[in-house]
Each structure stands twice: as structure tokens, then as C-alpha cells.
Write a protein that holds these residues in place. Sequence first.
Motif, PDB file in Angstrom:
ATOM      1  N   GLY A  66       1.404  -0.811   0.196  1.00 16.10           N
ATOM      2  CA  GLY A  66       0.112  -0.080   0.361  1.00 16.10           C
ATOM      3  C   GLY A  66       0.803   1.693   0.340  1.00 16.10           C
ATOM      4  O   GLY A  66       0.576   2.924  -0.139  1.00 16.10           O
ATOM      5  N   SER A  67       1.857   1.309   0.436  1.00 11.65           N
ATOM      6  CA  SER A  67       3.327   2.507   0.412  1.00 11.65           C
ATOM      7  C   SER A  67       3.307   2.630  -0.444  1.00 11.65           C
ATOM      8  O   SER A  67       4.563   4.116  -0.909  1.00 11.65           O
ATOM      9  CB  SER A  67       3.752   2.592   1.683  1.00 11.65           C
ATOM     10  N   THR A  68       3.456   1.529  -1.899  1.00  7.76           N
ATOM     11  CA  THR A  68       4.757   1.906  -2.715  1.00  7.76           C
ATOM     12  C   THR A  68       3.122   2.573  -3.872  1.00  7.76           C
ATOM     13  O   THR A  68       2.187   2.272  -4.084  1.00  7.76           O
ATOM     14  CB  THR A  68       4.795   0.646  -3.435  1.00  7.76           C
ATOM     15  N   PRO A  69       3.655   3.100  -5.267  1.00 10.22           N
ATOM     16  CA  PRO A  69       3.288   4.168  -6.307  1.00 10.22           C
ATOM     17  C   PRO A  69       2.757   2.870  -6.627  1.00 10.22           C
ATOM     18  O   PRO A  69       3.016   1.621  -7.114  1.00 10.22           O
ATOM     19  CB  PRO A  69       4.315   4.935  -6.833  1.00 10.22           C
ATOM     20  N   ALA A  70       1.559   3.557  -7.042  1.00 12.65           N
ATOM     21  CA  ALA A  70       0.342   3.263  -7.908  1.00 12.65           C
ATOM     22  C   ALA A  70       0.651   2.034  -9.104  1.00 12.65           C
ATOM     23  O   ALA A  70       0.412   0.875  -9.499  1.00 12.65           O
ATOM     24  CB  ALA A  70      -1.025   3.340  -7.690  1.00 12.65           C
ATOM     25  N   TRP A  71       1.404   3.058  -9.969  1.00 10.02           N
ATOM     26  CA  TRP A  71       2.212   2.565 -10.881  1.00 10.02           C
ATOM     27  C   TRP A  71       2.958   0.668 -10.823  1.00 10.02           C
ATOM     28  O   TRP A  71       3.101   0.310 -12.027  1.00 10.02           O
ATOM     29  CB  TRP A  71       2.666   3.346 -12.180  1.00 10.02           C
ATOM     30  N   MET A  72       3.200   0.638  -9.847  1.00  5.70           N
ATOM     31  CA  MET A  72       4.448  -0.447 -10.142  1.00  5.70           C
ATOM     32  C   MET A  72       3.617  -1.613  -9.745  1.00  5.70           C
ATOM     33  O   MET A  72       3.271  -2.612  -9.971  1.00  5.70           O
ATOM     34  CB  MET A  72       4.992  -0.804  -8.150  1.00  5.70           C
ATOM     35  N   TRP A  73       2.105  -1.249  -9.372  1.00  3.27           N
ATOM     36  CA  TRP A  73       0.692  -2.565  -9.128  1.00  3.27           C
ATOM     37  C   TRP A  73       0.320  -2.726 -10.983  1.00  3.27           C
ATOM     38  O   TRP A  73      -0.232  -3.893 -10.743  1.00  3.27           O
ATOM     39  CB  TRP A  73      -0.357  -1.808  -8.706  1.00  3.27           C
ATOM     40  N   ILE A  74       1.226  -2.662 -11.577  1.00  7.07           N
ATOM     41  CA  ILE A  74       0.546  -2.934 -12.975  1.00  7.07           C
ATOM     42  C   ILE A  74       1.104  -4.181 -13.259  1.00  7.07           C
ATOM     43  O   ILE A  74       0.281  -4.775 -14.473  1.00  7.07           O
ATOM     44  CB  ILE A  74       1.208  -1.176 -14.045  1.00  7.07           C
ATOM     45  N   GLY A  75       1.649  -4.838 -12.300  1.00  2.74           N
ATOM     46  CA  GLY A  75       2.664  -5.948 -13.213  1.00  2.74           C
ATOM     47  C   GLY A  75       1.515  -7.184 -13.097  1.00  2.74           C
ATOM     48  O   GLY A  75       1.441  -8.478 -14.208  1.00  2.74           O
ATOM     49  N   GLY A  76       0.292  -6.909 -11.646  1.00  2.00           N
ATOM     50  CA  GLY A  76      -0.361  -7.868 -12.466  1.00  2.00           C
ATOM     51  C   GLY A  76      -1.202  -7.596 -13.509  1.00  2.00           C
ATOM     52  O   GLY A  76      -1.815  -8.606 -14.023  1.00  2.00           O
ATOM     53  N   LEU A  77      -1.687  -6.592 -13.845  1.00  3.10           N
ATOM     54  CA  LEU A  77      -2.187  -5.599 -15.162  1.00  3.10           C
ATOM     55  C   LEU A  77      -1.952  -6.456 -16.473  1.00  3.10           C
ATOM     56  O   LEU A  77      -2.581  -7.046 -17.421  1.00  3.10           O
ATOM     57  CB  LEU A  77      -2.677  -4.031 -15.297  1.00  3.10           C
ATOM     58  N   MET A  78      -0.410  -6.546 -16.365  1.00  2.00           N
ATOM     59  CA  MET A  78       0.130  -6.843 -17.274  1.00  2.00           C
ATOM     60  C   MET A  78       0.072  -8.893 -17.867  1.00  2.00           C
ATOM     61  O   MET A  78       0.177  -8.825 -18.537  1.00  2.00           O
ATOM     62  CB  MET A  78       1.436  -6.451 -17.662  1.00  2.00           C
ATOM     63  N   GLY A  79       0.185  -9.165 -16.748  1.00  2.00           N
ATOM     64  CA  GLY A  79      -0.349 -10.865 -15.779  1.00  2.00           C
ATOM     65  C   GLY A  79      -1.240 -10.935 -16.797  1.00  2.00           C
ATOM     66  O   GLY A  79      -1.460 -12.117 -18.234  1.00  2.00           O
ATOM     67  N   PHE A  80      -2.086 -10.428 -16.738  1.00  2.00           N
ATOM     68  CA  PHE A  80      -3.942 -10.213 -16.599  1.00  2.00           C
ATOM     69  C   PHE A  80      -3.941 -10.321 -18.391  1.00  2.00           C
ATOM     70  O   PHE A  80      -4.265 -11.143 -19.283  1.00  2.00           O
ATOM     71  CB  PHE A  80      -4.726  -9.841 -16.226  1.00  2.00           C
ATOM     72  N   THR A  81      -3.107  -9.181 -18.617  1.00  2.00           N
ATOM     73  CA  THR A  81      -3.795  -8.916 -20.047  1.00  2.00           C
ATOM     74  C   THR A  81      -2.432 -10.343 -20.797  1.00  2.00           C
ATOM     75  O   THR A  81      -3.016 -11.151 -22.400  1.00  2.00           O
ATOM     76  CB  THR A  81      -2.671  -7.759 -20.879  1.00  2.00           C
ATOM     77  N   VAL A  82      -1.420 -10.907 -20.411  1.00  2.00           N
ATOM     78  CA  VAL A  82      -1.059 -11.661 -21.376  1.00  2.00           C
ATOM     79  C   VAL A  82      -1.401 -13.327 -21.162  1.00  2.00           C
ATOM     80  O   VAL A  82      -1.684 -13.900 -22.154  1.00  2.00           O
ATOM     81  CB  VAL A  82       0.881 -11.813 -20.505  1.00  2.00           C
ATOM     82  N   VAL A  83      -2.350 -13.909 -20.163  1.00  2.00           N
ATOM     83  CA  VAL A  83      -3.528 -14.679 -19.772  1.00  2.00           C
ATOM     84  C   VAL A  83      -3.966 -14.574 -20.822  1.00  2.00           C
ATOM     85  O   VAL A  83      -4.559 -15.432 -21.458  1.00  2.00           O
ATOM     86  CB  VAL A  83      -2.897 -15.885 -18.652  1.00  2.00           C
ATOM     87  N   THR A  84      -4.533 -13.118 -20.581  1.00  2.00           N
ATOM     88  CA  THR A  84      -5.811 -13.704 -21.640  1.00  2.00           C
ATOM     89  C   THR A  84      -5.873 -13.581 -22.765  1.00  2.00           C
ATOM     90  O   THR A  84      -6.078 -14.023 -23.585  1.00  2.00           O
ATOM     91  CB  THR A  84      -6.857 -11.765 -21.120  1.00  2.00           C
ATOM     92  N   SER A  85      -4.977 -13.173 -23.551  1.00  2.00           N
ATOM     93  CA  SER A  85      -4.475 -13.118 -24.752  1.00  2.00           C
ATOM     94  C   SER A  85      -3.431 -13.549 -25.266  1.00  2.00           C
ATOM     95  O   SER A  85      -4.069 -14.490 -26.582  1.00  2.00           O
ATOM     96  CB  SER A  85      -2.972 -11.912 -25.106  1.00  2.00           C
ATOM     97  N   ILE A  86      -2.815 -15.072 -24.591  1.00  2.00           N
ATOM     98  CA  ILE A  86      -2.895 -16.335 -25.019  1.00  2.00           C
ATOM     99  C   ILE A  86      -4.105 -16.964 -25.577  1.00  2.00           C
ATOM    100  O   ILE A  86      -3.501 -17.996 -26.179  1.00  2.00           O
ATOM    101  CB  ILE A  86      -1.086 -16.574 -24.366  1.00  2.00           C
ATOM    102  N   THR A  87      -4.610 -16.892 -24.202  1.00  2.00           N
ATOM    103  CA  THR A  87      -5.996 -17.801 -23.851  1.00  2.00           C
ATOM    104  C   THR A  87      -6.822 -17.455 -24.959  1.00  2.00           C
ATOM    105  O   THR A  87      -7.604 -19.374 -25.995  1.00  2.00           O
ATOM    106  CB  THR A  87      -6.508 -17.736 -22.576  1.00  2.00           C
ATOM    107  N   PHE A  88      -6.685 -16.484 -25.880  1.00  2.00           N
ATOM    108  CA  PHE A  88      -7.867 -16.535 -26.522  1.00  2.00           C
ATOM    109  C   PHE A  88      -7.489 -16.860 -27.582  1.00  2.00           C
ATOM    110  O   PHE A  88      -8.029 -17.169 -29.164  1.00  2.00           O
ATOM    111  CB  PHE A  88      -8.094 -14.860 -27.354  1.00  2.00           C
TER     112      PHE A  88
END
Length: 147
Positions: A66-88
Motif C-alpha cells: 500500500g505504500s508503493t506507487p500505484a504504477w508499480m501495481w501494473i505488473g498484475g494488469l500486464m499478467g492478466f493481459t498476457v494470459v487473456t491474450s494467449i488463451t484467446f
Amino acid sequence: MSGLAVALAVLGGLCGSVQVAVMGRFGGRVGVLEALAFSTGIQLAVSLLVLVTARGGGIGGLRHVGSTPAWMWIGGLMGFTVVTSITFAQPRIGATAVIGILIAGQLVMGALIDRFGLFGVDQIAISPARAAGILLLGIGAALSLVR
């Protein structure tokens, strides 16, 4: 330690290729979004188990998220995007094409991240040899679409 880093990168690449094939089939069986949700749940469970085990029953640095900059959390979003993309994409264009395009995209973005020092990484110039390698991989990815 760099030998371990290389070995883990190779393992990640091998696992990523298996993931493309498996997630494509799984998504075809249960649905893309359903496969994504289930896969993410498995990843969360295994990650928490490893974290708690490695940290002797605690959650380590996770309490500081919670004390890290929010932009550092995009790794989770990137992982979601990768797995969604490959699954489709895998059932539609095949594992080879998906993996080739995925790697080409990763190299292009990696080169931009290095070149401009994005996200706080050290700047590394794009040498002619690096540019040639990225271009050749892009050509290979495009050719992998031909059946």
C-alpha cells in the motif's frame, strides 16, 4: 547469480510455451474468461503458499504494498493481459504464432524500456546488433503466421 537468472529465464520461457498451449485448450473447453479466472486463482494460491513458506509463516514485504506507487501495481494488469491474450489467440492462430508474436512484442517493449530507462531501470542503448535481432525476430513472428 547470473547463471541462476539465465536458468530461470529459460525455465520461464519453456513454461510460457506450455502455458500458451494449455490455456488455449482450457479456454476452448471452459471459456476464455473462466480459464483466466481459474488460472489466476491457482497462481494466487501457489504464490501465497510459497510466500508464507519462504517467509517462515509471515507475509514478508507484502504488508508494504500500500505504500508503493500505484504504477508499480501494473505488473498484475500486464499478467492478466498476457494470459487473456494467449488463451484467446492460441486456438485461432496456433501456439507457434502466439509465442513468436509474444516474444517479438516483449523484445520491442524491452528495448524501449531499456533505451529510455522506463520504470526506473538502467538505460541501455539499442545497438545495431540488438536492432537487427529484434527485426529478425519480428520477421520470424510474421512468418510463423503462415501455415
